[in-house]
Design an enzyme around this catalytic site. Structure first.
Site, PDB file in Angstrom:
ATOM      1  N   LYS A  10       0.756  -1.322   0.044  1.00  0.00           N
ATOM      2  CA  LYS A  10      -0.070  -0.181   0.097  1.00  0.00           C
ATOM      3  C   LYS A  10       0.927   1.435  -0.055  1.00  0.00           C
ATOM      4  O   LYS A  10       1.969   1.173   0.420  1.00  0.00           O
ATOM      5  CB  LYS A  10      -0.971   0.145   1.321  1.00  0.00           C
ATOM      6  CG  LYS A  10      -1.912  -1.184   0.911  1.00  0.00           C
ATOM      7  CD  LYS A  10      -3.014  -1.014   2.662  1.00  0.00           C
ATOM      8  CE  LYS A  10      -4.186  -2.193   2.307  1.00  0.00           C
ATOM      9  NZ  LYS A  10      -5.127  -1.948   3.392  1.00  0.00           N
ATOM     10  N   TYR A  50     -12.330  -1.077  -3.841  1.00  0.00           N
ATOM     11  CA  TYR A  50     -12.780  -1.276  -2.502  1.00  0.00           C
ATOM     12  C   TYR A  50     -14.323  -1.103  -2.432  1.00  0.00           C
ATOM     13  O   TYR A  50     -14.991  -0.975  -1.241  1.00  0.00           O
ATOM     14  CB  TYR A  50     -12.343  -0.329  -1.361  1.00  0.00           C
ATOM     15  CG  TYR A  50     -10.705  -0.916  -0.879  1.00  0.00           C
ATOM     16  CD1 TYR A  50     -10.684  -2.125  -0.262  1.00  0.00           C
ATOM     17  CD2 TYR A  50      -9.829  -0.215  -1.067  1.00  0.00           C
ATOM     18  CE1 TYR A  50      -9.423  -2.583   0.181  1.00  0.00           C
ATOM     19  CE2 TYR A  50      -8.371  -0.719  -0.561  1.00  0.00           C
ATOM     20  CZ  TYR A  50      -8.551  -1.856   0.031  1.00  0.00           C
ATOM     21  OH  TYR A  50      -7.172  -2.060   0.758  1.00  0.00           O
ATOM     22  N   PHE A  58     -15.568   4.008   7.162  1.00  0.00           N
ATOM     23  CA  PHE A  58     -14.006   4.342   6.901  1.00  0.00           C
ATOM     24  C   PHE A  58     -13.736   4.279   5.221  1.00  0.00           C
ATOM     25  O   PHE A  58     -12.908   4.632   4.812  1.00  0.00           O
ATOM     26  CB  PHE A  58     -13.086   3.242   7.408  1.00  0.00           C
ATOM     27  CG  PHE A  58     -13.322   1.777   7.163  1.00  0.00           C
ATOM     28  CD1 PHE A  58     -12.766   1.311   5.935  1.00  0.00           C
ATOM     29  CD2 PHE A  58     -13.794   1.112   8.092  1.00  0.00           C
ATOM     30  CE1 PHE A  58     -13.145  -0.098   5.625  1.00  0.00           C
ATOM     31  CE2 PHE A  58     -14.015  -0.251   7.786  1.00  0.00           C
ATOM     32  CZ  PHE A  58     -13.700  -0.725   6.697  1.00  0.00           C
ATOM     33  N   ARG A  86      -2.336 -13.930   3.783  1.00  0.00           N
ATOM     34  CA  ARG A  86      -3.219 -13.122   4.910  1.00  0.00           C
ATOM     35  C   ARG A  86      -2.486 -13.605   6.293  1.00  0.00           C
ATOM     36  O   ARG A  86      -2.493 -12.687   7.228  1.00  0.00           O
ATOM     37  CB  ARG A  86      -4.600 -13.811   4.939  1.00  0.00           C
ATOM     38  CG  ARG A  86      -5.203 -12.900   3.594  1.00  0.00           C
ATOM     39  CD  ARG A  86      -6.947 -13.091   3.685  1.00  0.00           C
ATOM     40  NE  ARG A  86      -7.459 -12.346   4.784  1.00  0.00           N
ATOM     41  CZ  ARG A  86      -7.809 -11.143   4.848  1.00  0.00           C
ATOM     42  NH1 ARG A  86      -7.712 -10.364   3.577  1.00  0.00           N
ATOM     43  NH2 ARG A  86      -8.486 -10.542   5.734  1.00  0.00           N
ATOM     44  N   THR A  92      -5.597  -7.127  10.607  1.00  0.00           N
ATOM     45  CA  THR A  92      -6.221  -5.546  10.277  1.00  0.00           C
ATOM     46  C   THR A  92      -5.403  -4.478  10.859  1.00  0.00           C
ATOM     47  O   THR A  92      -4.874  -3.549  10.213  1.00  0.00           O
ATOM     48  CB  THR A  92      -7.428  -5.577   9.552  1.00  0.00           C
ATOM     49  OG1 THR A  92      -8.046  -6.678   9.171  1.00  0.00           O
ATOM     50  CG2 THR A  92      -7.862  -4.315   8.918  1.00  0.00           C
ATOM     51  N   ARG A 103       2.284  -6.623   8.989  1.00  0.00           N
ATOM     52  CA  ARG A 103       1.684  -5.369   9.558  1.00  0.00           C
ATOM     53  C   ARG A 103       2.205  -5.162  11.062  1.00  0.00           C
ATOM     54  O   ARG A 103       2.441  -3.682  11.426  1.00  0.00           O
ATOM     55  CB  ARG A 103       0.116  -5.612   9.526  1.00  0.00           C
ATOM     56  CG  ARG A 103      -0.592  -5.583   8.339  1.00  0.00           C
ATOM     57  CD  ARG A 103      -2.035  -5.890   8.201  1.00  0.00           C
ATOM     58  NE  ARG A 103      -2.735  -5.412   6.932  1.00  0.00           N
ATOM     59  CZ  ARG A 103      -3.793  -6.146   6.550  1.00  0.00           C
ATOM     60  NH1 ARG A 103      -4.313  -7.115   6.953  1.00  0.00           N
ATOM     61  NH2 ARG A 103      -4.440  -5.513   5.376  1.00  0.00           N
ATOM     62  N   ASN A 113      -2.166   0.229   6.788  1.00  0.00           N
ATOM     63  CA  ASN A 113      -1.529  -0.923   7.156  1.00  0.00           C
ATOM     64  C   ASN A 113      -0.811  -1.759   6.231  1.00  0.00           C
ATOM     65  O   ASN A 113      -0.634  -3.032   6.244  1.00  0.00           O
ATOM     66  CB  ASN A 113      -2.914  -1.777   8.142  1.00  0.00           C
ATOM     67  CG  ASN A 113      -3.913  -2.117   6.833  1.00  0.00           C
ATOM     68  OD1 ASN A 113      -3.785  -1.558   5.686  1.00  0.00           O
ATOM     69  ND2 ASN A 113      -4.927  -2.766   7.171  1.00  0.00           N
ATOM     70  N   HIS A 116      -2.485  -5.373   1.258  1.00  0.00           N
ATOM     71  CA  HIS A 116      -3.556  -5.688   1.223  1.00  0.00           C
ATOM     72  C   HIS A 116      -3.427  -7.331   0.699  1.00  0.00           C
ATOM     73  O   HIS A 116      -2.350  -7.476  -0.020  1.00  0.00           O
ATOM     74  CB  HIS A 116      -4.357  -5.169   0.052  1.00  0.00           C
ATOM     75  CG  HIS A 116      -5.543  -5.819  -0.555  1.00  0.00           C
ATOM     76  ND1 HIS A 116      -6.847  -5.813   0.107  1.00  0.00           N
ATOM     77  CD2 HIS A 116      -5.821  -6.761  -1.479  1.00  0.00           C
ATOM     78  CE1 HIS A 116      -7.626  -6.620  -0.827  1.00  0.00           C
ATOM     79  NE2 HIS A 116      -6.987  -7.048  -1.769  1.00  0.00           N
ATOM     80  N   GLU A 127     -10.420  -9.282  -8.046  1.00  0.00           N
ATOM     81  CA  GLU A 127      -9.028  -8.250  -7.910  1.00  0.00           C
ATOM     82  C   GLU A 127      -7.918  -8.402  -8.724  1.00  0.00           C
ATOM     83  O   GLU A 127      -7.375  -7.553  -9.138  1.00  0.00           O
ATOM     84  CB  GLU A 127      -8.739  -8.590  -6.291  1.00  0.00           C
ATOM     85  CG  GLU A 127      -9.836  -7.970  -5.394  1.00  0.00           C
ATOM     86  CD  GLU A 127      -9.332  -8.078  -4.007  1.00  0.00           C
ATOM     87  OE1 GLU A 127     -10.026  -7.803  -3.178  1.00  0.00           O
ATOM     88  OE2 GLU A 127      -8.051  -8.829  -3.717  1.00  0.00           O
TER      89      GLU A 127
HETATM   90  P1  ATP Z   1      -7.243  -5.502   3.099  1.00  0.00           P
HETATM   91  O1  ATP Z   1      -8.783  -6.061   2.410  1.00  0.00           O
HETATM   92  O2  ATP Z   1      -6.724  -4.387   2.674  1.00  0.00           O
HETATM   93  O3  ATP Z   1      -6.413  -6.791   2.749  1.00  0.00           O
HETATM   94  P2  ATP Z   1      -8.365  -6.768   5.686  1.00  0.00           P
HETATM   95  O4  ATP Z   1      -9.170  -7.530   4.655  1.00  0.00           O
HETATM   96  O5  ATP Z   1      -7.639  -7.193   6.779  1.00  0.00           O
HETATM   97  O6  ATP Z   1      -7.505  -5.510   4.655  1.00  0.00           O
HETATM   98  P3  ATP Z   1     -10.871  -5.274   5.416  1.00  0.00           P
HETATM   99  O7  ATP Z   1     -11.962  -5.409   6.533  1.00  0.00           O
HETATM  100  O8  ATP Z   1     -11.172  -5.612   4.163  1.00  0.00           O
HETATM  101  O9  ATP Z   1      -9.441  -5.835   6.154  1.00  0.00           O
HETATM  102  O10 ATP Z   1     -10.783  -3.567   5.289  1.00  0.00           O
HETATM  103  C1  ATP Z   1     -10.101  -2.982   4.198  1.00  0.00           C
HETATM  104  C2  ATP Z   1      -8.927  -1.956   4.601  1.00  0.00           C
HETATM  105  O11 ATP Z   1      -9.780  -0.935   4.848  1.00  0.00           O
HETATM  106  C3  ATP Z   1      -8.129  -2.283   5.458  1.00  0.00           C
HETATM  107  O12 ATP Z   1      -7.042  -2.774   5.357  1.00  0.00           O
HETATM  108  C4  ATP Z   1      -7.734  -1.010   6.226  1.00  0.00           C
HETATM  109  O13 ATP Z   1      -6.693  -0.252   5.249  1.00  0.00           O
HETATM  110  C5  ATP Z   1      -9.148  -0.227   5.960  1.00  0.00           C
HETATM  111  N1  ATP Z   1      -9.952  -0.399   7.362  1.00  0.00           N
HETATM  112  C6  ATP Z   1     -10.507  -1.430   7.827  1.00  0.00           C
HETATM  113  N2  ATP Z   1     -11.170  -1.155   9.054  1.00  0.00           N
HETATM  114  C7  ATP Z   1     -10.706   0.231   9.169  1.00  0.00           C
HETATM  115  C8  ATP Z   1     -11.253   1.122  10.137  1.00  0.00           C
HETATM  116  N3  ATP Z   1     -11.954   0.629  11.217  1.00  0.00           N
HETATM  117  N4  ATP Z   1     -10.780   2.234  10.156  1.00  0.00           N
HETATM  118  C9  ATP Z   1     -10.220   2.720   9.164  1.00  0.00           C
HETATM  119  N5  ATP Z   1      -9.642   1.967   8.197  1.00  0.00           N
HETATM  120  C10 ATP Z   1     -10.100   0.622   8.294  1.00  0.00           C
HETATM  121 MG    MG Z   2     -10.090  -7.125   2.943  1.00  0.00          MG
END
Ligand code: ATP
Ligand code: MG
Length: 140
Positions: A10, A50, A58, A86, A92, A103, A113, A116, A127
């Protein structure tokens, strides 16, 4: 089972200059990098990527963060690549991520973070072609 997954280093990690270290962990983790490119996403491109999070509070902030600078999408291949990537990323929220995960070591916040990863075969199938044409993927 051999799988492909979409990873992104990212914008926060690229800006910090830790993309190379993250690529090293990917290689040490036994993944094969089939595709990679540095891109700077527009707001529309981030919003489309997204789209599953459209209703989350968010979403707007996440789309802004993903357009702050260039990021590095990758196609990774390996045995059980989706879950194994993962696991290597960690939770996350970096505060909850296990020691030794990307992370935990490189992320600053739950939003910024570092990386992805696709969360299922269905999301990988959406994706990977979001970023890469068939001719940009180098099978081994
Ligand atoms: P990713 O999809 O990026 O691999 P993830 O699957 O661990 O991450 P998701 O729940 O899909 O988490 O959230 C997508 C992204 O949105 C997170 O990686 C983070 O960048 C952001 N995000 C998630 N939760 C929050 C939150 N509570 N506040 C701000 N940003 C968030
Ligand atoms: Mg995700």
């Amino acid at each position: 089972m051999t799988q492909r997954t979409l990873a992104i280093i990212k914008p926060d990690a690229v800006a910090k200059g830790v993309a190379g270290q993250i690529l090293g962990r990917i290689e040490q983790g036994g993944f094969t990098i089939l595709a990679a490119k540095l891109i700077h996403m527009s707001r529309e491109q981030a919003a489309g990527f997204y789209i599953v999070h459209k209703a989350r509070p968010f979403y707007a902030s996440l789309c802004a963060f993903m357009t702050e600078g260039p990021c590095l999408p990758l196609v990774l291949e390996g045995d059980e690549a989706i879950q194994r990537w993962r696991d290597l990323m960690g939770a996350t929220d970096p505060a909850k991520a296990a020691p030794g995960t990307i992370r935990r070591d490189f992320a600053a916040s739950i939003e910024a973070n570092a990386v992805h990863g696709s969360d299922s075969p269905e999301s990988a199938a959406f994706e990977i072609p979001y970023f890469f044409a068939a001719l940009e993927i180098c099978p081994r």
